[in-house]
Design a protein around this motif. Structure first.
Motif, mmCIF file in Angstrom:
data_model
loop_
_atom_site.group_PDB
_atom_site.id
_atom_site.type_symbol
_atom_site.label_atom_id
_atom_site.label_comp_id
_atom_site.label_asym_id
_atom_site.label_seq_id
_atom_site.Cartn_x
_atom_site.Cartn_y
_atom_site.Cartn_z
ATOM 1 N N PHE A 176 37.198 27.493 36.122
ATOM 2 C CA PHE A 176 36.608 28.222 35.003
ATOM 3 C C PHE A 176 36.758 29.718 35.262
ATOM 4 C CE2 PHE A 176 33.782 24.308 35.286
ATOM 5 C CZ PHE A 176 34.587 23.572 34.434
ATOM 6 N N ALA A 177 38.007 30.163 35.247
ATOM 7 C CA ALA A 177 38.363 31.527 35.659
ATOM 8 C C ALA A 177 37.669 32.607 34.834
ATOM 9 C CB ALA A 177 39.875 31.703 35.589
ATOM 10 N N ASP A 178 37.558 32.418 33.523
ATOM 11 C CA ASP A 178 36.972 33.477 32.692
ATOM 12 C C ASP A 178 35.479 33.279 32.457
ATOM 13 O OD1 ASP A 178 36.853 31.464 30.791
ATOM 14 O OD2 ASP A 178 38.094 32.495 29.317
ATOM 15 N N ASN A 179 34.899 32.270 33.075
ATOM 16 C CA ASN A 179 33.469 31.964 32.976
ATOM 17 C C ASN A 179 32.999 31.644 31.560
ATOM 18 O OD1 ASN A 179 32.924 32.237 35.784
ATOM 19 N ND2 ASN A 179 33.044 34.455 35.513
ATOM 20 N N GLU A 180 33.921 31.311 30.659
ATOM 21 C CA GLU A 180 33.521 30.890 29.312
ATOM 22 C C GLU A 180 33.095 29.437 29.286
ATOM 23 O OE1 GLU A 180 35.995 31.750 25.965
ATOM 24 O OE2 GLU A 180 36.442 33.762 26.666
ATOM 25 N N ILE A 181 33.568 28.654 30.243
ATOM 26 C CA ILE A 181 33.244 27.237 30.329
ATOM 27 C C ILE A 181 32.471 27.004 31.627
ATOM 28 C CG2 ILE A 181 34.208 24.888 30.451
ATOM 29 C CD1 ILE A 181 34.713 26.355 27.764
ATOM 30 N N THR A 182 31.426 26.180 31.543
ATOM 31 C CA THR A 182 30.639 25.882 32.739
ATOM 32 C C THR A 182 30.817 24.442 33.213
ATOM 33 O OG1 THR A 182 28.689 25.296 31.425
ATOM 34 C CG2 THR A 182 28.889 27.605 32.152
ATOM 35 N N ALA A 183 31.316 23.560 32.337
ATOM 36 C CA ALA A 183 31.483 22.155 32.715
ATOM 37 C C ALA A 183 32.388 21.465 31.702
ATOM 38 C CB ALA A 183 30.123 21.460 32.745
#
Length: 158
Positions: free
Chosen positions: A106-113
């Motif tokens: 989750f490189a851009d931290n837009e997705i957590t799971a």
């Protein structure tokens, strides 16, 4: 045509996403960090970009992988009272093997799971319009078709 007539044209925003599957035929659902609702990988088309290019870029940004993205499954005209006029594209991301899944970050931290879910369960996992869109996209994939929707519904099924 006058300037006023030109301003009357719809200026829709576009977004594109991909449907990914596991070997059991379940569909990938992601949890964005910026909203409580689950989604599929994807996002808005940027200026100068095609919906397909946006899909490839968004998958790379959100999941850190670059699997081959296949054909268009769904084009959905889905205006929203808040977001405005929208046209939403769903492409076939295909089967993700174990090796590719191990590379997900989750490189851009837009997705957590993320998780894979049976298509029959999407109604309880996604907002109604997206659930209809995903269900229609899965059916289109199985039939080898591309479908046009309005608000996640085929014409004549409102």
């Amino acid at each position: 045509m006058s300037g006023q007539e030109i301003l009357a044209f719809v200026r829709a925003r576009a977004a594109a996403g991909a449907l990914f599957f596991d070997p059991d035929g379940r569909v990938m659902i992601v949890q964005p960090s910026y909203k409580p609702q689950r989604d599929i990988p994807g996002g808005f088309v940027e200026p100068g970009e095609t919906p397909y290019e946006a899909c490839v870029r968004e998958v790379a940004e959100e999941l850190g992988i670059r699997p081959p993205i296949g054909r268009l499954l769904v084009a959905d005209w889905a205006p929203d009272p808040v977001a405005g006029e929208l046209i939403l594209f769903v492409f076939d991301g295909g089967l993700l093997d174990a090796g590719t899944l191990e590379q997900v970050t989750f490189a851009d931290n837009e997705i957590t799971a993320f998780g894979f879910h049976p298509v029959r369960d999407v109604d309880g996992l996604l907002v109604p319009g997206l659930a209809r869109r995903v269900t229609a996209a899965v059916a289109a994939r199985e039939r080898g078709e591309t479908v046009y929707l309005e608000h996640g519904r085929t014409l004549g099924t409102r």
